[in-house]
Write a protein that holds these residues in place. Structure first.
Motif, short mmCIF file in Angstrom:
data_model
loop_
_atom_site.label_atom_id
_atom_site.label_comp_id
_atom_site.label_asym_id
_atom_site.label_seq_id
_atom_site.Cartn_x
_atom_site.Cartn_y
_atom_site.Cartn_z
N ASP A 188 44.48 -16.68 1.97
CA ASP A 188 45.39 -15.54 2.10
C ASP A 188 46.35 -15.76 3.27
OD1 ASP A 188 44.26 -14.25 -0.05
OD2 ASP A 188 42.97 -12.97 1.15
N ASP A 189 45.87 -16.37 4.35
CA ASP A 189 46.73 -16.66 5.50
C ASP A 189 47.78 -17.71 5.14
OD1 ASP A 189 45.44 -15.00 7.59
OD2 ASP A 189 43.73 -16.29 7.18
N ALA A 190 47.40 -18.68 4.33
CA ALA A 190 48.35 -19.71 3.89
C ALA A 190 49.46 -19.08 3.05
CB ALA A 190 47.63 -20.79 3.10
N PHE A 191 49.11 -18.19 2.13
CA PHE A 191 50.12 -17.55 1.29
C PHE A 191 50.96 -16.55 2.10
CE2 PHE A 191 47.14 -18.90 -2.12
CZ PHE A 191 48.04 -19.68 -2.84
N ALA A 192 50.35 -15.94 3.11
CA ALA A 192 51.12 -15.02 3.97
C ALA A 192 52.18 -15.80 4.74
CB ALA A 192 50.17 -14.32 4.95
N LYS A 202 55.18 -16.57 2.51
CA LYS A 202 56.09 -15.43 2.38
C LYS A 202 57.01 -15.33 3.60
CE LYS A 202 53.16 -12.58 -0.61
NZ LYS A 202 52.39 -11.31 -0.74
N LYS A 203 56.48 -15.62 4.79
CA LYS A 203 57.30 -15.58 6.01
C LYS A 203 58.38 -16.65 5.97
CE LYS A 203 53.83 -13.68 9.20
NZ LYS A 203 53.04 -13.95 10.42
N LEU A 204 58.08 -17.78 5.35
CA LEU A 204 59.05 -18.87 5.28
C LEU A 204 60.37 -18.43 4.65
CD1 LEU A 204 57.12 -22.10 4.18
CD2 LEU A 204 58.55 -21.84 6.21
N ALA A 205 60.29 -17.46 3.74
CA ALA A 205 61.50 -16.99 3.06
C ALA A 205 62.49 -16.36 4.04
CB ALA A 205 61.13 -15.99 1.96
N GLY A 206 61.99 -15.91 5.19
CA GLY A 206 62.85 -15.29 6.19
C GLY A 206 63.37 -16.25 7.24
#
Length: 303
Positions: free
Chosen positions: A236-240, A243-247
């Protein structure tokens, strides 16, 4: 407990950004540790986002200066020298704070100064880059720090928070610093190292499926190691993080890619090298990091 004198060891891009705030808000209660030509250069000042920063400089051989708090922002491979450089500044009440990448720096500090308090720490979100004009930084980020467990804050943690607040350095005490450090390490081990090999900016980790898969495979090795040590990071931390990478700025570069492009030594020994070491100790295979280590060492030697 109250902290008055703060010393910073490491005047690279990130150290310069922190120094800007300390100089502006606590003045001569703050000093950068340096000697020789490096000290003379620092005394002339550095430009951070168009603002000249001229810190007080103290040398390792000075006997009169004592630090209540010493902050390390050097590269991991310079930490042992830094620990020696501050010897004359340490009292029995000196507190240490490391914001180095990786998961081994605090252990090195404790080994060198076992009678002192050494806090865990990391810098999150800071994007400082050295340019021809000085230091450019669009986001100063947050220093996350504390003891391993901060359910109840120690006097040292309270004192460090108070001086960081006074200096205008954004900070946060994390309830579980071991989890926080390993979570950032997982990110560094994957994105930093893969970018150093491929030359990819942040956007490529979302745009290129093969690179995205490699990122997750590398993070999975760290997650498996964490599980073997009962440290709470998961997929879950890896996928979180994804998602941050998109910003992030798609063209933005990791610190390790910047090191490779500048032909500087990297911190691969503290990323892949430590993953491999922990894997051997725990009986956990680390094939991705085994290969990454060889490739980055090759890049260093060919540059």
């Amino acid at each position: 407990m109250k902290i008055k004198n703060v010393a910073l060891v490491g005047f690279g891009a990130i150290g310069c950004v922190y120094a800007k705030n300390f100089v502006k808000n606590i003045g001569d209660d703050f000093a950068v540790v340096a000697e020789g030509k490096r000290a003379e250069k620092i005394k002339k000042g550095v430009i951070v986002n168009g603002e000249r920063v001229v810190p007080r400089v103290v040398g390792p051989s000075e006997e009169g200066y004592k630090a209540d708090l010493i902050i390390f922002t050097v590269k991991n491979y310079h930490l042992q020298q830094a620990l020696s450089d501050v010897k004359n500044m340490v009292t029995d009440k000196t507190v240490f704070l490391t914001v180095l990448n990786g998961v081994t720096a605090r252990d090195e500090i404790v080994e060198a100064y076992p009678e002192n308090r050494a806090l865990y720490g990391l810098g999150m979100g800071i994007d400082a880059v050295r340019t021809d004009e000085g230091i450019s930084c669009s986001c100063e980020g947050t220093i996350q720090f504390g003891d391993a467990d901060n359910t109840c804050l120690s006097d040292e943690v309270k004192a460090v928070k108070a001086v960081l607040d006074r200096a205008g350095v954004t900070n946060e005490v994390c309830p579980d610093m071991i989890r926080a450090i390993w979570n950032k390490w997982m990110i560094n081990v994957s994105t930093n190292q893969l970018s150093a090999i491929t030359g990819a900016g942040y956007g490529s980790f979302l745009a290129v499926p093969e690179l995205n898969r490699a990122m997750h495979e590398v993070m999975t090795e760290v997650i498996t190691l964490a599980r073997s040590k009962n440290i709470n990071i998961t997929e879950d931390d890896a996928f979180a993080y994804e998602k941050k990478l998109a910003g992030f700025d798609p063209a933005g570069k990791t610190s390790m890619l910047q090191d490779v492009e500048a032909k500087r030594q990297t911190e691969v020994d503290y990323f892949a090298g430590t993953v491999i070491k922990f894997g051997r100790e725990a009986g956990v295979p680390t094939p991705w990091n085994d290969r990454i280590y060889l490739l980055i060492k090759t890049i260093e030697k060919l540059s």
